[in-house]
Motif scaffolding. Structure first.
Motif, mmCIF file in Angstrom:
data_model
loop_
_atom_site.group_PDB
_atom_site.id
_atom_site.type_symbol
_atom_site.label_atom_id
_atom_site.label_comp_id
_atom_site.label_asym_id
_atom_site.label_seq_id
_atom_site.Cartn_x
_atom_site.Cartn_y
_atom_site.Cartn_z
ATOM 1 N N ILE A 1 0.830 -1.204 0.000
ATOM 2 C CA ILE A 1 0.000 0.000 0.000
ATOM 3 C C ILE A 1 0.867 1.258 0.000
ATOM 4 C CG2 ILE A 1 -0.255 0.220 2.504
ATOM 5 C CD1 ILE A 1 -3.239 0.875 1.867
ATOM 6 N N THR A 2 0.422 2.232 -0.759
ATOM 7 C CA THR A 2 1.066 3.540 -0.775
ATOM 8 C C THR A 2 0.132 4.493 -0.051
ATOM 9 O OG1 THR A 2 2.101 3.071 -2.893
ATOM 10 C CG2 THR A 2 1.922 5.386 -2.255
ATOM 11 N N PHE A 3 0.628 5.115 1.012
ATOM 12 C CA PHE A 3 -0.195 6.043 1.771
ATOM 13 C C PHE A 3 -0.161 7.410 1.096
ATOM 14 C CE2 PHE A 3 0.764 2.758 4.853
ATOM 15 C CZ PHE A 3 -0.476 2.553 5.430
ATOM 16 N N PRO A 4 -1.307 7.891 0.635
ATOM 17 C CA PRO A 4 -1.347 9.203 -0.018
ATOM 18 C C PRO A 4 -1.160 10.323 0.998
ATOM 19 C CG PRO A 4 -3.548 8.237 0.085
ATOM 20 C CD PRO A 4 -2.594 7.228 0.644
ATOM 21 N N ASP A 5 -0.911 11.532 0.493
ATOM 22 C CA ASP A 5 -0.686 12.683 1.361
ATOM 23 C C ASP A 5 -1.831 12.940 2.321
ATOM 24 O OD1 ASP A 5 1.778 13.140 0.233
ATOM 25 O OD2 ASP A 5 1.095 14.765 -1.078
ATOM 26 N N PHE A 6 -3.053 12.566 1.948
ATOM 27 C CA PHE A 6 -4.172 12.882 2.823
ATOM 28 C C PHE A 6 -4.280 11.951 4.037
ATOM 29 C CE2 PHE A 6 -6.192 10.279 -0.538
ATOM 30 C CZ PHE A 6 -6.752 9.265 0.218
ATOM 31 N N VAL A 7 -3.463 10.920 4.124
ATOM 32 C CA VAL A 7 -3.460 10.070 5.315
ATOM 33 C C VAL A 7 -2.476 10.677 6.313
ATOM 34 C CG1 VAL A 7 -2.932 7.792 6.265
ATOM 35 C CG2 VAL A 7 -4.104 7.990 4.062
ATOM 36 N N LEU A 8 -3.031 11.214 7.410
ATOM 37 C CA LEU A 8 -2.207 11.892 8.404
ATOM 38 C C LEU A 8 -1.809 10.983 9.559
ATOM 39 C CD1 LEU A 8 -4.160 15.265 8.577
ATOM 40 C CD2 LEU A 8 -2.150 14.701 7.185
ATOM 41 N N GLY A 9 -2.531 9.912 9.749
ATOM 42 C CA GLY A 9 -2.222 9.009 10.842
ATOM 43 C C GLY A 9 -3.183 7.842 10.874
ATOM 44 N N ILE A 10 -2.826 6.838 11.653
ATOM 45 C CA ILE A 10 -3.664 5.653 11.827
ATOM 46 C C ILE A 10 -3.678 5.325 13.313
ATOM 47 C CG2 ILE A 10 -3.908 3.193 11.339
ATOM 48 C CD1 ILE A 10 -2.559 3.679 8.667
ATOM 49 N N ASP A 11 -4.851 4.998 13.813
ATOM 50 C CA ASP A 11 -4.997 4.571 15.201
ATOM 51 C C ASP A 11 -5.855 3.303 15.199
ATOM 52 O OD1 ASP A 11 -4.771 4.562 17.950
ATOM 53 O OD2 ASP A 11 -6.279 6.114 18.274
#
Length: 187
Positions: free
Chosen positions: A104-114
């Motif tokens: 997976i490539t995380f795009p710029d709009f993904v700021l974090g994951i919880d």
């Protein structure tokens, strides 16, 4: 020429700073909660928390400099590494590692994951995953739809890789909502 990895990481750290480079991140810290640690380990943990808090308070409501991002991240990572055996359970840690090793490539709009591990309403084991995104993200954009579809598949693949029987529940949370919940001590 596309930006290099360091430039992309710096951009992500800068954009996500309101989430992690904040006194709220360590607001609930109490050295007394770690009575199983030796006094020296508790002192080291407290020193990292205080150093992180100092950087976070110094930037207040302004954009952090590159040096502040770097030092804040270093203090936070030191703190997390000291807490590693307490902060992340083995199953959650394995899942996150499997996700980060994925295609997976995380795009710029993904700021974090919880995430939270728990049981669902039927008593089945589940994992609730919140992907933190900017307030202005367009959920109807092709980039968002493509990411959400790919992310769902990769979460399922990562769960299978770590031999977890948890059902994934994936939600997207706006940055303002995440910051608000942190302010209330909910997250």
């Amino acid at each position: 020429m596309p930006p290099d990895r360091d430039e992309l990481e710096y951009t992500w750290l800068k954009r996500s700073a309101p989430i992690w480079l904040s006194p709220r991140t360590v607001a609930g810290y109490d050295a007394g909660d770690f009575s199983s640690f030796s006094p020296a380990d508790r002192d080291q943990l407290t020193a990292q928390v205080n150093a992180f808090r100092g950087v976070a308070e110094a930037i207040a409501d302004r954009e952090p400099t590159a040096a502040e991002l770097k030092s804040g991240l270093a203090y936070l990572m030191n703190f997390i590494n000291l807490l590693d055996h307490l902060a992340l359970d083995a199953e959650g840690r394995a899942l996150l590692l499997a996700l980060y090793r994925s295609r997976i490539t995380f795009p710029d709009f993904v700021l974090g994951i919880d995430y939270t591990l728990d049981t669902d309403a039927t008593g089945d084991p589940g994992i609730w995953i919140w992907v933190i995104v900017p307030d202005d993200v367009d959920p109807d954009s092709s980039e968002f739809r493509q990411f959400s579809t790919q992310f769902r598949k990769e979460v399922r693949r990562a769960l299978a890789e770590v031999k977890s029987d948890r059902l994934p529940y994936i939600h997207y949370r706006l940055l303002s909502e995440a910051v608000g919940l942190m302010s209330e001590g909910v997250v």
